[in-house]
Design a protein around this motif. Sequence first.
Motif, PDB file in Angstrom:
ATOM      1  N   CYS A 110     -25.328  11.954 -26.061  1.00 21.93           N
ATOM      2  CA  CYS A 110     -25.369  10.684 -25.332  1.00 21.93           C
ATOM      3  C   CYS A 110     -24.676   9.586 -26.122  1.00 21.93           C
ATOM      4  CB  CYS A 110     -26.812  10.292 -25.042  1.00 21.93           C
ATOM      5  SG  CYS A 110     -27.677  11.414 -23.921  1.00 21.93           S
ATOM      6  N   ARG A 111     -24.941   9.541 -27.415  1.00 18.06           N
ATOM      7  CA  ARG A 111     -24.325   8.528 -28.278  1.00 18.06           C
ATOM      8  C   ARG A 111     -22.798   8.662 -28.271  1.00 18.06           C
ATOM      9  NH1 ARG A 111     -27.494   9.271 -32.492  1.00 18.06           N
ATOM     10  NH2 ARG A 111     -26.139  10.809 -33.458  1.00 18.06           N
ATOM     11  N   ALA A 112     -22.304   9.896 -28.366  1.00 20.04           N
ATOM     12  CA  ALA A 112     -20.854  10.126 -28.381  1.00 20.04           C
ATOM     13  C   ALA A 112     -20.219   9.737 -27.049  1.00 20.04           C
ATOM     14  CB  ALA A 112     -20.565  11.591 -28.699  1.00 20.04           C
ATOM     15  N   LEU A 113     -20.870  10.063 -25.951  1.00 18.48           N
ATOM     16  CA  LEU A 113     -20.321   9.734 -24.637  1.00 18.48           C
ATOM     17  C   LEU A 113     -20.312   8.224 -24.406  1.00 18.48           C
ATOM     18  CD1 LEU A 113     -22.024  12.538 -22.505  1.00 18.48           C
ATOM     19  CD2 LEU A 113     -19.656  12.484 -23.324  1.00 18.48           C
ATOM     20  N   LEU A 114     -21.342   7.538 -24.896  1.00 13.17           N
ATOM     21  CA  LEU A 114     -21.391   6.085 -24.761  1.00 13.17           C
ATOM     22  C   LEU A 114     -20.292   5.436 -25.589  1.00 13.17           C
ATOM     23  CD1 LEU A 114     -23.075   3.732 -23.528  1.00 13.17           C
ATOM     24  CD2 LEU A 114     -24.252   3.625 -25.719  1.00 13.17           C
ATOM     25  N   ARG A 115     -20.144   5.877 -26.846  1.00 10.75           N
ATOM     26  CA  ARG A 115     -19.090   5.337 -27.718  1.00 10.75           C
ATOM     27  C   ARG A 115     -17.711   5.501 -27.095  1.00 10.75           C
ATOM     28  NH1 ARG A 115     -19.932   3.848 -32.883  1.00 10.75           N
ATOM     29  NH2 ARG A 115     -21.953   4.314 -33.860  1.00 10.75           N
ATOM     30  N   ALA A 116     -17.519   6.602 -26.382  1.00 18.35           N
ATOM     31  CA  ALA A 116     -16.221   6.894 -25.774  1.00 18.35           C
ATOM     32  C   ALA A 116     -15.980   6.115 -24.485  1.00 18.35           C
ATOM     33  CB  ALA A 116     -16.108   8.391 -25.506  1.00 18.35           C
ATOM     34  N   GLY A 117     -16.968   5.344 -24.035  1.00 20.13           N
ATOM     35  CA  GLY A 117     -16.807   4.546 -22.826  1.00 20.13           C
ATOM     36  C   GLY A 117     -16.885   5.340 -21.541  1.00 20.13           C
ATOM     37  N   LEU A 118     -17.539   6.498 -21.587  1.00 23.59           N
ATOM     38  CA  LEU A 118     -17.587   7.372 -20.414  1.00 23.59           C
ATOM     39  C   LEU A 118     -18.835   7.177 -19.558  1.00 23.59           C
ATOM     40  CD1 LEU A 118     -16.311  10.718 -22.016  1.00 23.59           C
ATOM     41  CD2 LEU A 118     -15.047   9.148 -20.521  1.00 23.59           C
ATOM     42  N   VAL A 119     -19.803   6.404 -20.036  1.00 23.02           N
ATOM     43  CA  VAL A 119     -21.093   6.282 -19.349  1.00 23.02           C
ATOM     44  C   VAL A 119     -21.025   5.185 -18.292  1.00 23.02           C
ATOM     45  CG1 VAL A 119     -23.557   5.809 -19.632  1.00 23.02           C
ATOM     46  CG2 VAL A 119     -22.318   7.129 -21.383  1.00 23.02           C
ATOM     47  N   ASP A 120     -21.318   5.542 -17.061  1.00 25.33           N
ATOM     48  CA  ASP A 120     -21.323   4.578 -15.957  1.00 25.33           C
ATOM     49  C   ASP A 120     -22.670   3.881 -15.805  1.00 25.33           C
ATOM     50  OD1 ASP A 120     -18.613   5.205 -14.781  1.00 25.33           O
ATOM     51  OD2 ASP A 120     -19.551   7.191 -14.651  1.00 25.33           O
ATOM     52  N   ARG A 121     -23.736   4.640 -16.012  1.00 27.05           N
ATOM     53  CA  ARG A 121     -25.078   4.075 -15.866  1.00 27.05           C
ATOM     54  C   ARG A 121     -25.948   4.538 -17.028  1.00 27.05           C
ATOM     55  NH1 ARG A 121     -27.958   5.743 -10.977  1.00 27.05           N
ATOM     56  NH2 ARG A 121     -26.553   7.512 -10.696  1.00 27.05           N
ATOM     57  N   PHE A 122     -26.785   3.635 -17.514  1.00 28.06           N
ATOM     58  CA  PHE A 122     -27.678   3.915 -18.634  1.00 28.06           C
ATOM     59  C   PHE A 122     -29.094   3.591 -18.164  1.00 28.06           C
ATOM     60  CE2 PHE A 122     -29.825   3.210 -22.627  1.00 28.06           C
ATOM     61  CZ  PHE A 122     -29.200   4.081 -23.511  1.00 28.06           C
ATOM     62  N   ARG A 123     -29.908   4.629 -17.993  1.00 24.66           N
ATOM     63  CA  ARG A 123     -31.237   4.452 -17.411  1.00 24.66           C
ATOM     64  C   ARG A 123     -32.317   4.850 -18.402  1.00 24.66           C
ATOM     65  NH1 ARG A 123     -31.950   7.316 -11.825  1.00 24.66           N
ATOM     66  NH2 ARG A 123     -32.300   9.210 -13.060  1.00 24.66           N
ATOM     67  N   VAL A 124     -33.328   4.017 -18.484  1.00 28.66           N
ATOM     68  CA  VAL A 124     -34.451   4.272 -19.377  1.00 28.66           C
ATOM     69  C   VAL A 124     -35.743   4.105 -18.587  1.00 28.66           C
ATOM     70  CG1 VAL A 124     -35.643   3.588 -21.493  1.00 28.66           C
ATOM     71  CG2 VAL A 124     -33.154   3.385 -21.356  1.00 28.66           C
ATOM     72  N   VAL A 125     -36.624   5.091 -18.675  1.00 26.67           N
ATOM     73  CA  VAL A 125     -37.973   4.972 -18.123  1.00 26.67           C
ATOM     74  C   VAL A 125     -38.923   4.898 -19.308  1.00 26.67           C
ATOM     75  CG1 VAL A 125     -39.762   6.029 -16.719  1.00 26.67           C
ATOM     76  CG2 VAL A 125     -37.370   6.217 -16.014  1.00 26.67           C
ATOM     77  N   MET A 126     -39.592   3.743 -19.449  1.00 28.29           N
ATOM     78  CA  MET A 126     -40.467   3.487 -20.593  1.00 28.29           C
ATOM     79  C   MET A 126     -41.921   3.726 -20.209  1.00 28.29           C
ATOM     80  SD  MET A 126     -38.724   0.116 -22.295  1.00 28.29           S
ATOM     81  CE  MET A 126     -38.593  -0.730 -20.711  1.00 28.29           C
ATOM     82  N   PHE A 127     -42.565   4.560 -21.011  1.00 25.18           N
ATOM     83  CA  PHE A 127     -43.981   4.850 -20.804  1.00 25.18           C
ATOM     84  C   PHE A 127     -44.821   3.935 -21.697  1.00 25.18           C
ATOM     85  CE2 PHE A 127     -42.028   8.305 -18.748  1.00 25.18           C
ATOM     86  CZ  PHE A 127     -42.961   8.871 -17.884  1.00 25.18           C
ATOM     87  N   PRO A 128     -46.012   3.522 -21.217  1.00 28.67           N
ATOM     88  CA  PRO A 128     -46.791   2.493 -21.901  1.00 28.67           C
ATOM     89  C   PRO A 128     -47.574   3.041 -23.102  1.00 28.67           C
ATOM     90  CG  PRO A 128     -47.957   3.184 -19.936  1.00 28.67           C
ATOM     91  CD  PRO A 128     -46.640   3.923 -19.940  1.00 28.67           C
ATOM     92  N   VAL A 129     -46.817   3.385 -24.124  1.00 26.81           N
ATOM     93  CA  VAL A 129     -47.444   3.873 -25.351  1.00 26.81           C
ATOM     94  C   VAL A 129     -46.498   3.575 -26.507  1.00 26.81           C
ATOM     95  CG1 VAL A 129     -46.478   6.204 -25.062  1.00 26.81           C
ATOM     96  CG2 VAL A 129     -48.507   5.892 -26.470  1.00 26.81           C
ATOM     97  N   ILE A 130     -47.075   3.267 -27.663  1.00 24.83           N
ATOM     98  CA  ILE A 130     -46.321   3.099 -28.903  1.00 24.83           C
ATOM     99  C   ILE A 130     -46.722   4.243 -29.820  1.00 24.83           C
ATOM    100  CG2 ILE A 130     -46.037   1.656 -30.974  1.00 24.83           C
ATOM    101  CD1 ILE A 130     -46.491  -0.775 -29.143  1.00 24.83           C
TER     102      ILE A 130
END
Length: 201
Positions: free
Chosen positions: A132-152
């Motif tokens: 994921c990091r490599a694809l983002l650095r390369a500018g290939l990612v169109d959408r970046f989605r995060v689902v956060m769960f309520p826990v630390i």
Amino acid sequence: MPELLVDFITTLDGYASGQGWPGFWGLEGPEYLAWLGEQPQATYLMGANTYRLMSGFAAGEVPDGQDEFRPEEEASVDELTRASKVVFSSSLEEPLTWANSTLVRDDAVDAVRAMKSGGSGLLSTIGSLSLCRALLRAGLVDRFRVVMFPVITGATGEERIYDGYPDVALEMIEHRTFDGRIQLVEYKPRVLEHPPLGVPA
């Protein structure tokens, strides 16, 4: 042209998993599970480590600390088994045993760029932090989605997601709350060459 979605589920403090925690941190609810079932068909992209983990689950291996899969976990693995998957690895050997999996030994960034240049549909990552990091650095990612769960999971968290990332500007295109506790945020990402005030000293 296919869209590329980087898709993470995380704790509030940005961990992808936690030692001693069940899948979804045991906090999935009916709204979230229903939304998962409504997602469009995708071709999933992953690296060798994620492939080994998930194909093991598909073969019946249960996560450490659990006696059996919970129904929600089993349904998630079954859905992935049915889906088309592309695995980037120089260490895995053919044939891959997990159904509907294709092994690609070429450079992942070059291969995904070629995949995006033709065809249609949705490409989506699963796990695979370095991919994921490599694809983002390369500018290939169109959408970046995060689902956060309520826990630390400061004491037990594993796989810190954003370590090693470049600076990224995020334009929000979607947000939603499931079951009164799970937060989805979705962005259009833009990798920054430097912070807004210039290159730090």
